[in-house]
Design a protein around this motif. Structure first.
Motif, short mmCIF file in Angstrom:
data_model
loop_
_atom_site.label_atom_id
_atom_site.label_comp_id
_atom_site.label_asym_id
_atom_site.label_seq_id
_atom_site.Cartn_x
_atom_site.Cartn_y
_atom_site.Cartn_z
N ASP A 157 1.06 -1.60 0.42
CA ASP A 157 -0.15 -0.35 0.12
C ASP A 157 1.08 0.82 0.10
N LEU A 158 0.45 1.40 -1.09
CA LEU A 158 2.07 3.45 -0.94
C LEU A 158 1.15 4.09 -0.72
N PRO A 185 8.59 2.26 -0.76
CA PRO A 185 8.73 1.03 -1.18
C PRO A 185 7.87 0.71 -3.13
N ILE A 186 8.63 -0.06 -3.42
CA ILE A 186 8.42 -0.02 -4.78
C ILE A 186 7.78 -2.10 -5.24
N MET A 238 12.90 2.21 -2.67
CA MET A 238 13.57 2.54 -3.68
C MET A 238 14.18 4.46 -3.59
N MET A 239 13.61 5.22 -2.14
CA MET A 239 14.13 6.28 -2.17
C MET A 239 15.24 5.61 -0.92
N ALA A 240 15.22 4.64 0.01
CA ALA A 240 16.25 4.54 0.89
C ALA A 240 16.96 3.39 0.28
N GLY A 261 20.72 1.41 -6.61
CA GLY A 261 20.08 1.84 -6.00
C GLY A 261 19.43 0.69 -5.65
N ALA A 262 18.38 0.19 -4.97
CA ALA A 262 18.19 -1.31 -4.47
C ALA A 262 17.77 -2.22 -5.25
N PRO A 263 18.03 -3.25 -6.10
CA PRO A 263 16.84 -4.50 -6.73
C PRO A 263 15.57 -3.99 -6.84
N SER A 264 14.44 -3.76 -7.91
CA SER A 264 13.24 -4.06 -8.09
C SER A 264 12.99 -5.33 -8.55
#
Length: 305
Positions: free
Chosen positions: A2-3, A35-36, A51-53, A76-79
């Motif tokens: 839930d964004l 979170p994505i 994504m932002m962190a 950045g972190a993987p998505s």
């Protein structure tokens, strides 16, 4: 995921009873900045990409916070997360590095262990267009569809309006199967083009994330040949195709043989948008990611013709 509430909610698979939620807005342990994506892990835990962190937040099977995997740097972190073998997870990561003619980029699909920011296995890479613009850089990365099977196999396809191509790999990176077929481009409806003109802009100020929907003028007027992938409990690969406004899937075995075509006659456009789907060993779910009225999740059963 839930964004609006910045949380991940759990529901029973049988009667959709709400089992609790984790996460909230903030920079602390177990909190999210934006979170994505998330994936359930083979051990029963959950990995959430922020994504932002620039980190992956890890939970145990009862959704208790474990730790955060960081150290991804500017990449950045993987998505596009998907479960791997055991506690590993599969995802895509964009990387930009200096080149002789300026910044160069690539999008890799790989597998990460929960203790290492470097991928243990790289399955595929795609070129990324990077160019200087107004004192900064503009990045145009390909969109991909990604899915993993119960045995750790990995399937990936680049979203294209003219190429139907899926590549499959074993969990250790070996080639498993390539599925390719001729494809004639299919035009979008006026309603689809109008929906696609709404972009997504993200900004942060004083730790608060703001999401807006600016309009995009240059909208591709054609549908993607491959718009989604999934693997069910019987190790059948489901390929969602863009040829029809009614959700349509080509279903293959691991040898690339077409087994059947599945169509969801009763679930076409939802609230003016196309429904999205998750297909894995737990079954088939449909949902509207951006509803105009209220969130919906659809449990779907396969009927024999």
């Amino acid at each position: 995921l839930d964004l609006q509430r910045m949380s991940v909610d759990r529901f029973s698979g049988e009667d959709l009873t709400h089992l609790g939620s984790v996460g909230r807005t903030g920079p602390g342990p177990g909190e999210y900045e934006f979170p994505i994506a998330f994936a359930t892990l083979g051990s029963g835990g959950v990995a959430v990409a922020d994504m932002m962190a620039r980190n992956i937040v890890l939970y145990d099977p009862v959704m208790a916070y474990v730790e955060e995997l960081g150290g991804f740097g500017q990449s950045g972190a993987p998505s596009n997360l998907a479960p791997g073998v055991g506690d590993s997870f599969v995802g895509s990561q964009m990387r930009i590095q200096p080149g002789e003619q300026g910044p160069e980029g690539s999008l890799l699909v790989g597998c990460w262990n929960p203790t290492d920011p470097e991928p243990a296995t790289v399955y595929a890479t795609f070129p990324v267009n990077v160019r200087s613009e107004d004192g900064g850089i503009r990045v145009e990365a390909p969109r991909i569809a990604l899915a993993t099977g119960p045995d750790g196999s990995v399937f990936v396809a680049e979203s294209s309006d003219s190429v139907y191509l899926i590549r499959g790999f074993t969990s250790d990176g070996g080639e498993l199967v390539t599925i390719e077929k001729d494809w004639e481009r299919v035009g979008k409806t006026d309603e689809e083009i109008e929906d696609g003109a709404l972009g997504l802009a993200i900004s942060m100020e004083s730790g608060t994330t703001s999401i807006t929907r600016p309009r995009i003028e240059d909208v591709n007027p054609f549908r993607d040949a491959v718009s989604g992938l999934g693997v069910d409990a019987s190790e059948r690969l489901w390929v969602r195709v863009g040829s029809d406004e009614i959700p349509t899937f080509h279903v293959y075995d691991y040898q690339g043989e077409l087994l059947f075509v599945a169509r969801l006659e009763g679930l076409g456009r939802v609230a003016g948008r196309r429904a999205e789907f998750v297909i894995d060993s737990g079954g088939v779910l449909g949902f509207d990611p951006d509803p105009e009225d209220y969130p919906k999740v659809y449990l779907i059963e396969l009927e024999q013709p």
